[in-house]
Write a protein that holds these residues in place. Structure first.
Motif, mmCIF file in Angstrom:
data_model
loop_
_atom_site.group_PDB
_atom_site.id
_atom_site.type_symbol
_atom_site.label_atom_id
_atom_site.label_comp_id
_atom_site.label_asym_id
_atom_site.label_seq_id
_atom_site.Cartn_x
_atom_site.Cartn_y
_atom_site.Cartn_z
ATOM 1 N N ASN A 149 -1.953 9.259 15.867
ATOM 2 C CA ASN A 149 -0.689 8.930 16.519
ATOM 3 C C ASN A 149 -0.250 10.123 17.373
ATOM 4 O OD1 ASN A 149 1.896 8.281 17.255
ATOM 5 N ND2 ASN A 149 2.665 7.967 15.181
ATOM 6 N N PRO A 150 -0.127 9.966 18.690
ATOM 7 C CA PRO A 150 0.265 11.104 19.536
ATOM 8 C C PRO A 150 1.625 11.685 19.168
ATOM 9 C CG PRO A 150 0.310 9.041 20.777
ATOM 10 C CD PRO A 150 -0.369 8.749 19.493
ATOM 11 N N GLN A 151 2.505 10.860 18.619
ATOM 12 C CA GLN A 151 3.823 11.364 18.234
ATOM 13 C C GLN A 151 3.716 12.393 17.110
ATOM 14 O OE1 GLN A 151 6.604 8.461 16.656
ATOM 15 N NE2 GLN A 151 8.349 9.558 17.520
ATOM 16 N N GLU A 193 9.633 14.220 24.985
ATOM 17 C CA GLU A 193 10.703 13.342 24.517
ATOM 18 C C GLU A 193 11.402 13.870 23.264
ATOM 19 O OE1 GLU A 193 9.180 9.378 24.181
ATOM 20 O OE2 GLU A 193 9.038 9.106 26.365
ATOM 21 N N THR A 194 10.906 14.974 22.702
ATOM 22 C CA THR A 194 11.624 15.603 21.591
ATOM 23 C C THR A 194 12.770 16.471 22.092
ATOM 24 O OG1 THR A 194 10.191 17.576 21.529
ATOM 25 C CG2 THR A 194 9.499 15.667 20.215
ATOM 26 N N PHE A 195 12.882 16.649 23.410
ATOM 27 C CA PHE A 195 13.934 17.484 23.993
ATOM 28 C C PHE A 195 15.085 16.624 24.499
ATOM 29 C CE2 PHE A 195 10.146 20.039 24.260
ATOM 30 C CZ PHE A 195 10.578 21.334 24.020
ATOM 31 N N GLU A 196 16.283 17.175 24.377
ATOM 32 C CA GLU A 196 17.476 16.538 24.928
ATOM 33 C C GLU A 196 18.042 17.454 26.008
ATOM 34 O OE1 GLU A 196 18.556 13.547 24.296
ATOM 35 O OE2 GLU A 196 17.023 13.157 22.772
ATOM 36 N N ARG A 200 0.594 18.923 35.430
ATOM 37 C CA ARG A 200 0.777 17.833 34.463
ATOM 38 C C ARG A 200 1.985 18.099 33.572
ATOM 39 N NH1 ARG A 200 -4.796 19.079 33.714
ATOM 40 N NH2 ARG A 200 -6.070 17.805 35.123
ATOM 41 N N ILE A 201 2.114 19.335 33.130
ATOM 42 C CA ILE A 201 3.221 19.684 32.240
ATOM 43 C C ILE A 201 4.556 19.573 32.968
ATOM 44 C CG2 ILE A 201 4.270 21.600 30.973
ATOM 45 C CD1 ILE A 201 1.402 22.494 30.251
ATOM 46 N N LEU A 202 4.618 20.061 34.196
ATOM 47 C CA LEU A 202 5.870 19.996 34.951
ATOM 48 C C LEU A 202 6.223 18.567 35.345
ATOM 49 C CD1 LEU A 202 5.778 23.164 37.245
ATOM 50 C CD2 LEU A 202 6.902 22.831 35.038
ATOM 51 N N GLU A 203 5.226 17.736 35.566
ATOM 52 C CA GLU A 203 5.499 16.325 35.848
ATOM 53 C C GLU A 203 6.181 15.664 34.647
ATOM 54 O OE1 GLU A 203 1.801 14.555 36.902
ATOM 55 O OE2 GLU A 203 1.943 15.093 39.031
ATOM 56 N N ALA A 204 5.661 15.951 33.457
ATOM 57 C CA ALA A 204 6.254 15.374 32.248
ATOM 58 C C ALA A 204 7.678 15.885 32.050
ATOM 59 C CB ALA A 204 5.390 15.709 31.033
ATOM 60 N N PHE A 205 7.876 17.185 32.269
ATOM 61 C CA PHE A 205 9.217 17.750 32.135
ATOM 62 C C PHE A 205 10.167 17.136 33.159
ATOM 63 C CE2 PHE A 205 12.278 20.715 33.956
ATOM 64 C CZ PHE A 205 13.070 20.985 32.854
ATOM 65 N N SER A 206 9.716 17.019 34.396
ATOM 66 C CA SER A 206 10.568 16.492 35.464
ATOM 67 C C SER A 206 10.991 15.059 35.180
ATOM 68 C CB SER A 206 9.833 16.570 36.809
ATOM 69 O OG SER A 206 9.500 17.906 37.125
ATOM 70 N N ASP A 207 10.075 14.258 34.660
ATOM 71 C CA ASP A 207 10.410 12.876 34.301
ATOM 72 C C ASP A 207 11.517 12.845 33.256
ATOM 73 O OD1 ASP A 207 8.494 11.995 36.032
ATOM 74 O OD2 ASP A 207 7.010 11.485 34.499
ATOM 75 N N ARG A 208 11.363 13.676 32.229
ATOM 76 C CA ARG A 208 12.345 13.696 31.144
ATOM 77 C C ARG A 208 13.696 14.213 31.625
ATOM 78 N NH1 ARG A 208 13.693 11.251 26.417
ATOM 79 N NH2 ARG A 208 14.560 12.704 24.891
ATOM 80 N N PHE A 209 13.682 15.300 32.390
ATOM 81 C CA PHE A 209 14.939 15.878 32.861
ATOM 82 C C PHE A 209 15.661 14.914 33.796
ATOM 83 C CE2 PHE A 209 17.542 18.271 35.838
ATOM 84 C CZ PHE A 209 18.285 19.068 34.984
ATOM 85 N N TYR A 210 14.919 14.300 34.709
ATOM 86 C CA TYR A 210 15.530 13.379 35.673
ATOM 87 C C TYR A 210 16.164 12.185 34.959
ATOM 88 C CZ TYR A 210 16.020 10.095 39.544
ATOM 89 O OH TYR A 210 16.523 9.194 40.451
ATOM 90 N N ASP A 211 15.469 11.656 33.958
ATOM 91 C CA ASP A 211 15.990 10.494 33.231
ATOM 92 C C ASP A 211 17.249 10.828 32.441
ATOM 93 O OD1 ASP A 211 13.940 8.931 34.193
ATOM 94 O OD2 ASP A 211 12.669 9.183 32.417
#
Length: 315
Positions: free
Chosen positions: A155-157, A194-197, A225-236
Motif C-alpha cells: 500500500n503506497p500510503q 497529502e500528509t501535509f496541510e 517530480r517532487i516539486l510537481e507533487a508539492f505544487s499540486d498539493r499547495f495549489y489545491d
C-alpha cells in the motif's frame, strides 16, 4: 532548565496522576510521536538515582515522582490471566493492520485496550524498520512487510506514512525514493504530499515545511517530480486566488530553490539581487505578475527566502 522540568513533572504528577495514562496513550502508543512517557521516566530516574554527590531536593522530588507513577500503575493494573510466561495479554501482530488507522470510540474500553497494545508493538517494529532502512533501504522496507506493517500487495500510503513520521530516517534516501520515476514510487510521493496541510501558509513557508522532511536529490528530473507533487498539493489547498495555476506555483518553487542555491553557494560570486529575482518571475502567473502586497514572500523577497531553505537543497 532540566531541574525546572523535573519540578514541573513532579508537581503535575501530584495534581493529576492520570497524566501518566494520557502521556502513554497519546504519545508512547502513537507511531507518529516520541515516547514522552518513557523519556519522562528516564529523566526522573536520572535525577532520583544520581551517580554521586549528596542528596538534593531535586533528587527527592524526582524519586517521589517515580513513586507516584509506580503506585498509580500498581493500583490500576489488570491482574487477570497473568499466568502467561510473557505476562498478561501478550501481544502479537497476526495480520496486516494500518498503523495510522483511526482511534476507536471513546466508550469502547476493550477496543481501546486492544488498539493501544497493537499500536505500541507496531511502533517498536517501525523504529526497528527505520534502523534497517538507514543501513539498507530494501531491508528496511522488507522488514515492514515481514512485520505486517505493509499490506500485500504493498500500500503506497503505508510507505508514505513510514517516510513522513518515522524519526531519524536518512533524509537523502527518502528524497531519492520519492523522486524515482517508478509508478509505485510516484503513488508513494502523492500519498506523502497529502500528509501535509498547507492551508493558510505562504509558499516559501510551505516549501520549507515540505523540504524539512527529506533532502532533495541532485538529479533535475527527480526534483521536478517532487516539486510537481508539492505544487499540486499547495495549489489545491491555497486559501486565496493568488496563484492562477499549478504551473505558477511550480515556477516560483524553482525560483526559490535557485535563489537559495545562489545565496548560499560560495562558488557563486555574483549573487542574485532583489531586482534580479523579481525580474526572473515576471508574468509567471498566467501572464501576470504575482501580487507582492498579498504575499509575505514578496513584501521583502530576499530576506525571508535567504533563511527559508538553508541546508535543505543538496548541493
Amino acid at each position: 532548565m532540566i531541574c525546572s522540568t523535573v519540578l514541573n513533572i513532579y508537581h503535575f504528577l501530584r495534581r493529576q496522576p492520570t497524566f501518566i495514562i494520557e502521556l502513554y496513550v497519546n504519545y508512547d502508543s502513537d507511531p507518529t510521536f516520541r515516547n514522552v512517557f518513557e523519556e519522562t521516566g528516564k529523566l526522573l530516574c536520572k535525577y532520583a538515582f544520581p551517580t554521586g554527590g549528596i542528596s538534593t531536593s531535586i533528587q527527592v522530588q524526582a524519586f517521589e515522582g517515580l513513586s507516584i507513577i509506580f503506585h498509580y500503575i500498581a493500583d490500576n493494573i489488570d491482574k487477570e490471566d497473568d499466568s502467561s510466561p510473557s505476562g498478561p495479554y501478550p501481544v502479537e501482530i497476526t495480520g496486516y493492520r494500518p498503523f495510522w488507522e483511526e482511534k476507536p470510540k471513546e466508550d469502547d474500553m476493550e477496543a481501546w485496550v486492544d488498539y493501544l497494545r497493537i499500536r505500541k508493538v507496531q511502533k517498536r517494529k517501525i523504529l526497528i524498520a527505520g534502523n534497517h532502512f538507514n543501513r539498507d533501504e530494501k531491508k528496511g522496507l522488507e522488514y515492514l512487510k515481514i512485520s505486517q506493517l505493509i499490506s500485500e500487495p504493498p500500500n503506497p500510503q503505508a510507505y508514505a506514512y513510514f517516510f513522513r513520521y518515522t524519526p531519524k530516517l536518512d533524509k537523502t534516501v527518502i528524497g531519492n525514493y520519492l523522486g524515482d520515476p517508478d509508478a509505485f514510487h510516484l503513488q508513494v510521493l502523492k500519498e506523502f504530499t497529502e500528509t501535509f496541510e498547507f492551508a493558510g501558509m505562504v509558499l516559501d513557508t510551505a516549501l520549507r515545511t515540505f523540504l524539512e522532511t527529506f533532502r532533495l536529490p541532485g538529479e533535475s528530473q527527480k526534483i521536478q517530480r517532487i516539486l510537481e507533487a508539492f505544487s499540486d498539493r499547495f495549489y489545491d489547498q491555497q486559501s486565496s486566488d493568488i496563484f492562477v495555476s499549478k504551473d505558477a506555483v511550480m515556477i516560483l518553487c524553482y525560483s526559490i530553490i535557485m535563489l537559495n542555491t545562489d545565496q548560499h553557494n560560495p562558488q557563486v560570486k555574483k549573487k542574485m539581487t532583489e531586482e534580479d529575482f523579481i525580474k526572473n518571475n515576471r508574468s509567471i502567473n498566467g501572464g501576470n505578475d504575482l501580487p507582492r502586497s498579498t504575499c509575505p514572500s514578496f513584501s521583502s523577497p530576499l530576506q525571508p527566502m535567504r533563511s527559508a531553505l538553508i541546508n535543505l537543497v543538496q548541493q
